[in-house]
Design a protein around this motif. Sequence first.
Motif, PDB file in Angstrom:
ATOM      1  N   ALA A  87       0.771  -1.230   0.000  1.00  8.67           N
ATOM      2  CA  ALA A  87       0.123  -0.123   0.033  1.00  8.67           C
ATOM      3  C   ALA A  87       0.875   1.124  -0.008  1.00  8.67           C
ATOM      4  CB  ALA A  87      -0.821  -0.042   1.278  1.00  8.67           C
ATOM      5  N   ALA A  88       0.447   2.225  -0.850  1.00 11.82           N
ATOM      6  CA  ALA A  88       1.225   3.437  -0.966  1.00 11.82           C
ATOM      7  C   ALA A  88       0.248   4.580  -0.645  1.00 11.82           C
ATOM      8  CB  ALA A  88       1.805   3.738  -2.216  1.00 11.82           C
ATOM      9  N   LEU A  89       0.253   5.219   0.244  1.00 10.25           N
ATOM     10  CA  LEU A  89      -0.739   6.236   0.924  1.00 10.25           C
ATOM     11  C   LEU A  89      -0.370   7.617   0.508  1.00 10.25           C
ATOM     12  CD1 LEU A  89      -1.112   3.555   2.880  1.00 10.25           C
ATOM     13  CD2 LEU A  89      -2.276   5.156   4.112  1.00 10.25           C
ATOM     14  N   LYS A 140      -2.634 -16.674  -3.152  1.00 10.35           N
ATOM     15  CA  LYS A 140      -1.549 -17.476  -2.300  1.00 10.35           C
ATOM     16  C   LYS A 140      -1.435 -16.755  -1.102  1.00 10.35           C
ATOM     17  CE  LYS A 140      -0.517 -19.996  -5.869  1.00 10.35           C
ATOM     18  NZ  LYS A 140       0.397 -19.536  -6.790  1.00 10.35           N
ATOM     19  N   PRO A 141      -0.930 -17.500   0.075  1.00  9.46           N
ATOM     20  CA  PRO A 141      -0.748 -16.798   1.424  1.00  9.46           C
ATOM     21  C   PRO A 141       0.019 -15.492   1.128  1.00  9.46           C
ATOM     22  CG  PRO A 141      -0.009 -19.107   1.117  1.00  9.46           C
ATOM     23  CD  PRO A 141      -0.346 -18.802  -0.129  1.00  9.46           C
ATOM     24  N   VAL A 142      -0.146 -14.426   1.877  1.00  9.97           N
ATOM     25  CA  VAL A 142       0.648 -13.402   2.064  1.00  9.97           C
ATOM     26  C   VAL A 142       1.810 -13.396   3.088  1.00  9.97           C
ATOM     27  CG1 VAL A 142       0.711 -10.902   2.787  1.00  9.97           C
ATOM     28  CG2 VAL A 142      -1.522 -11.902   1.677  1.00  9.97           C
ATOM     29  N   TRP A 143       3.040 -13.495   2.493  1.00 11.50           N
ATOM     30  CA  TRP A 143       4.170 -13.484   3.224  1.00 11.50           C
ATOM     31  C   TRP A 143       4.427 -12.167   4.151  1.00 11.50           C
ATOM     32  CZ3 TRP A 143       8.522 -17.233   1.337  1.00 11.50           C
ATOM     33  CH2 TRP A 143       8.159 -18.293   0.806  1.00 11.50           C
ATOM     34  N   GLY A 144       4.301 -11.040   3.328  1.00 14.98           N
ATOM     35  CA  GLY A 144       4.775  -9.885   4.109  1.00 14.98           C
ATOM     36  C   GLY A 144       3.906  -8.769   3.557  1.00 14.98           C
ATOM     37  N   VAL A 145       3.924  -7.678   4.119  1.00 16.21           N
ATOM     38  CA  VAL A 145       3.048  -6.176   3.729  1.00 16.21           C
ATOM     39  C   VAL A 145       3.937  -5.383   3.876  1.00 16.21           C
ATOM     40  CG1 VAL A 145       1.045  -4.827   4.101  1.00 16.21           C
ATOM     41  CG2 VAL A 145       1.114  -7.421   4.870  1.00 16.21           C
ATOM     42  N   GLY A 146       4.257  -4.510   2.731  1.00 15.17           N
ATOM     43  CA  GLY A 146       4.804  -3.176   2.667  1.00 15.17           C
ATOM     44  C   GLY A 146       4.134  -2.103   2.584  1.00 15.17           C
ATOM     45  N   VAL A 147       4.050  -0.923   3.369  1.00 18.71           N
ATOM     46  CA  VAL A 147       3.536   0.172   3.641  1.00 18.71           C
ATOM     47  C   VAL A 147       4.039   1.366   3.535  1.00 18.71           C
ATOM     48  CG1 VAL A 147       1.553   1.225   4.749  1.00 18.71           C
ATOM     49  CG2 VAL A 147       1.614  -1.309   4.833  1.00 18.71           C
ATOM     50  N   PRO A 185       3.399 -10.579   8.428  1.00 18.45           N
ATOM     51  CA  PRO A 185       4.163  -9.564   9.109  1.00 18.45           C
ATOM     52  C   PRO A 185       4.077  -8.289   8.164  1.00 18.45           C
ATOM     53  CG  PRO A 185       5.588 -11.173   8.266  1.00 18.45           C
ATOM     54  CD  PRO A 185       4.306 -11.804   8.152  1.00 18.45           C
ATOM     55  N   VAL A 186       4.279  -6.938   8.902  1.00 16.47           N
ATOM     56  CA  VAL A 186       4.177  -5.511   8.128  1.00 16.47           C
ATOM     57  C   VAL A 186       5.334  -4.852   8.453  1.00 16.47           C
ATOM     58  CG1 VAL A 186       2.904  -3.724   8.132  1.00 16.47           C
ATOM     59  CG2 VAL A 186       1.744  -6.044   8.460  1.00 16.47           C
ATOM     60  N   TRP A 187       5.802  -4.091   7.322  1.00 15.65           N
ATOM     61  CA  TRP A 187       6.980  -3.109   7.339  1.00 15.65           C
ATOM     62  C   TRP A 187       6.395  -1.868   6.823  1.00 15.65           C
ATOM     63  CZ3 TRP A 187       7.771  -8.009   5.934  1.00 15.65           C
ATOM     64  CH2 TRP A 187       8.384  -8.912   7.079  1.00 15.65           C
ATOM     65  N   VAL A 188       6.498  -0.653   7.697  1.00 19.97           N
ATOM     66  CA  VAL A 188       5.975   0.509   7.518  1.00 19.97           C
ATOM     67  C   VAL A 188       7.288   1.501   7.337  1.00 19.97           C
ATOM     68  CG1 VAL A 188       4.360   2.344   7.964  1.00 19.97           C
ATOM     69  CG2 VAL A 188       4.019  -0.056   8.809  1.00 19.97           C
ATOM     70  N   ASP A 189       6.997   2.480   6.288  1.00 19.68           N
ATOM     71  CA  ASP A 189       8.171   3.466   6.087  1.00 19.68           C
ATOM     72  C   ASP A 189       7.404   4.586   5.562  1.00 19.68           C
ATOM     73  OD1 ASP A 189      10.421   4.651   6.316  1.00 19.68           O
ATOM     74  OD2 ASP A 189      11.756   3.071   5.517  1.00 19.68           O
ATOM     75  N   ASN A 190       8.258   5.856   5.659  1.00 18.02           N
ATOM     76  CA  ASN A 190       7.767   7.095   4.968  1.00 18.02           C
ATOM     77  C   ASN A 190       7.734   6.884   3.453  1.00 18.02           C
ATOM     78  OD1 ASN A 190       9.990   8.650   3.901  1.00 18.02           O
ATOM     79  ND2 ASN A 190      10.891   8.482   6.036  1.00 18.02           N
ATOM     80  N   ASP A 191       6.987   7.724   2.809  1.00 20.77           N
ATOM     81  CA  ASP A 191       6.992   7.399   1.248  1.00 20.77           C
ATOM     82  C   ASP A 191       8.068   7.752   0.466  1.00 20.77           C
ATOM     83  OD1 ASP A 191       6.825  10.205   1.928  1.00 20.77           O
ATOM     84  OD2 ASP A 191       4.819  10.525   0.761  1.00 20.77           O
ATOM     85  N   VAL A 192       9.022   8.603   1.083  1.00 22.87           N
ATOM     86  CA  VAL A 192      10.242   8.987   0.349  1.00 22.87           C
ATOM     87  C   VAL A 192      11.180   8.082   0.410  1.00 22.87           C
ATOM     88  CG1 VAL A 192      11.900  10.719  -0.261  1.00 22.87           C
ATOM     89  CG2 VAL A 192       9.653  11.309   1.140  1.00 22.87           C
ATOM     90  N   ASN A 193      11.362   7.255   1.763  1.00 20.63           N
ATOM     91  CA  ASN A 193      12.256   6.042   1.731  1.00 20.63           C
ATOM     92  C   ASN A 193      11.528   5.023   0.713  1.00 20.63           C
ATOM     93  OD1 ASN A 193      13.894   7.246   3.519  1.00 20.63           O
ATOM     94  ND2 ASN A 193      13.198   6.082   5.300  1.00 20.63           N
ATOM     95  N   ILE A 194      10.409   4.792   0.758  1.00 24.91           N
ATOM     96  CA  ILE A 194       9.914   3.647  -0.090  1.00 24.91           C
ATOM     97  C   ILE A 194      10.162   4.388  -1.812  1.00 24.91           C
ATOM     98  CG2 ILE A 194       7.592   3.161  -0.950  1.00 24.91           C
ATOM     99  CD1 ILE A 194       7.851   1.780   1.741  1.00 24.91           C
ATOM    100  N   LEU A 195       9.823   5.439  -2.146  1.00 23.25           N
ATOM    101  CA  LEU A 195      10.378   5.802  -3.467  1.00 23.25           C
ATOM    102  C   LEU A 195      11.593   5.613  -3.621  1.00 23.25           C
ATOM    103  CD1 LEU A 195       8.240   9.012  -3.728  1.00 23.25           C
ATOM    104  CD2 LEU A 195       7.804   7.153  -5.170  1.00 23.25           C
ATOM    105  N   ALA A 196      12.524   5.929  -2.671  1.00 21.22           N
ATOM    106  CA  ALA A 196      14.077   5.766  -2.963  1.00 21.22           C
ATOM    107  C   ALA A 196      14.454   4.175  -3.251  1.00 21.22           C
ATOM    108  CB  ALA A 196      14.773   6.089  -1.680  1.00 21.22           C
ATOM    109  N   LEU A 385       4.713   1.500  -5.174  1.00 18.22           N
ATOM    110  CA  LEU A 385       4.402  -0.048  -4.901  1.00 18.22           C
ATOM    111  C   LEU A 385       5.607  -0.811  -5.065  1.00 18.22           C
ATOM    112  CD1 LEU A 385       0.790  -0.800  -6.840  1.00 18.22           C
ATOM    113  CD2 LEU A 385       1.349  -0.228  -4.219  1.00 18.22           C
ATOM    114  N   ARG A 386       6.342  -0.456  -5.857  1.00 19.71           N
ATOM    115  CA  ARG A 386       7.622  -1.153  -6.074  1.00 19.71           C
ATOM    116  C   ARG A 386       8.630  -0.936  -4.945  1.00 19.71           C
ATOM    117  NH1 ARG A 386       9.908   1.340  -9.738  1.00 19.71           N
ATOM    118  NH2 ARG A 386       8.829   1.067 -11.466  1.00 19.71           N
ATOM    119  N   GLY A 387       8.509   0.100  -4.393  1.00 17.59           N
ATOM    120  CA  GLY A 387       9.219   0.539  -3.301  1.00 17.59           C
ATOM    121  C   GLY A 387       8.757  -0.525  -2.144  1.00 17.59           C
TER     122      GLY A 387
END
Length: 420
Positions: A87-89, A140-147, A185-196, A385-387
């Motif tokens: 998810a990219a918010l 398929k089973p979700v192995w991880g979530v990136g936000v 399991p879930v990992w959350v970061d700010n949108d700029v780190n995700i874009l990087a 999403l790619r990030g």
Amino acid sequence: MTEAARPNTSFADTTLAHIVEMVRSRTALTRQELTDRTGLGRAVVRQRVDLAIDLGLAEESGIGASTGGRGPRLLRFRSESGRLALAALGPSRITVGVADLQGEILGRHTVDWEISHGPSKTLDEIVRTLRSELRHVLDKPVWGVGVGLPGPVEYVSGRPVAPPIMPGWNGFDVRGHLAVALDAPVWVDNDVNILALGERERLMTPEADNFMYVKVGTGIGAGLVSNGRIHRGADGAAGDIGHIAVAGSTTECRCGQIGCLEAIAGGWALVRDATDAARAGRSDILAGFLQNTDDLTLEHILQAMDAGDTYSTAAVAAAASTIGEALASTVSVFNPSLVIVGGDEVAFGEGFLARVREAVYRRSLPLATRNLQIVAPISDGHDGLRGAAALAAHEIFSRTLPDWVAEGTPVATLLAAQLS
Ligand SMILES: [Zn+2]
């Protein structure tokens, strides 16, 4: 909650993880290559490969080129074994996606959504979108979530910290809420780190080992990639350049401080000043726009520039120079070989980027800019999403693989660590 201590892993698990990761990253594709690259004995490699196949992590996939006699059997990582939920918010939009375990985006869906609805409703909307619009690729089973969130995040806990445009989100347990809802399991970061991270995945060049992604939109922030990894700093605040002080400025920022960079050159500041200019009779074109709308936007300023409006042209040029001067300080501290300037203000065009570039070169030491490129991103619209996929895949495969590899799936081990 902080991340749980890593369990002790055995030699068997460590070598199994090493072999799975080499097959996954396509560093080695045959048993012989695995033997050569790992330095492990043939029997050990054979046993670990058999185990990886039994666990469903790898499979044989055709015959490789022969060097005389029968060609070797090729191995491949089974990226279809699980899914990554993403998810990219943004302030007024959410993009939700599903990827395979290599980060290949299999489906995505964007909804208009105000982040000011608060965390519970917003996160439930993400879960609902995954289960309705993206159900066909969530097979398929979700192995991880990136936000990715549009505000500061304490990375170890997955909680936003005083985000200026996210009322109600401060300290909310985003990770725990989604981990329970999605059972992963879930990992959350700010949108700029995700874009990087997304750019890093795309570039994968030597320049992309040390680079900075600067987002100049409504706010201003940067993601720092150092030696191929995101540099988050002690508290996850590294790269928050929108609030460094500009000398001589007395303008109040939305963070409560005086003289921040984004209070002069951020998108919200440009819109604020354009509105003042329109009302004060300094721009007929902007005044015309303001007769037909309640609020000006960056798009109005861009249209005014294109129509030859001298106020807008000068305001954007001044913002670009101010951003460049602030970036020069960061370049001197961080010495990247690449600065990618993204975000809504990049729509102002090559002239905007040229002014940023000129200010950085003028204000930096020659050694810091000798090999420095400053460019706009090549966006395909999937960057967020790619990030997010890169973030989850990095945590699952590069950081924690030895902890869970013997189970064949990371979910139980990593979820227990996150929810403890
Ligand atoms: Zn500020």
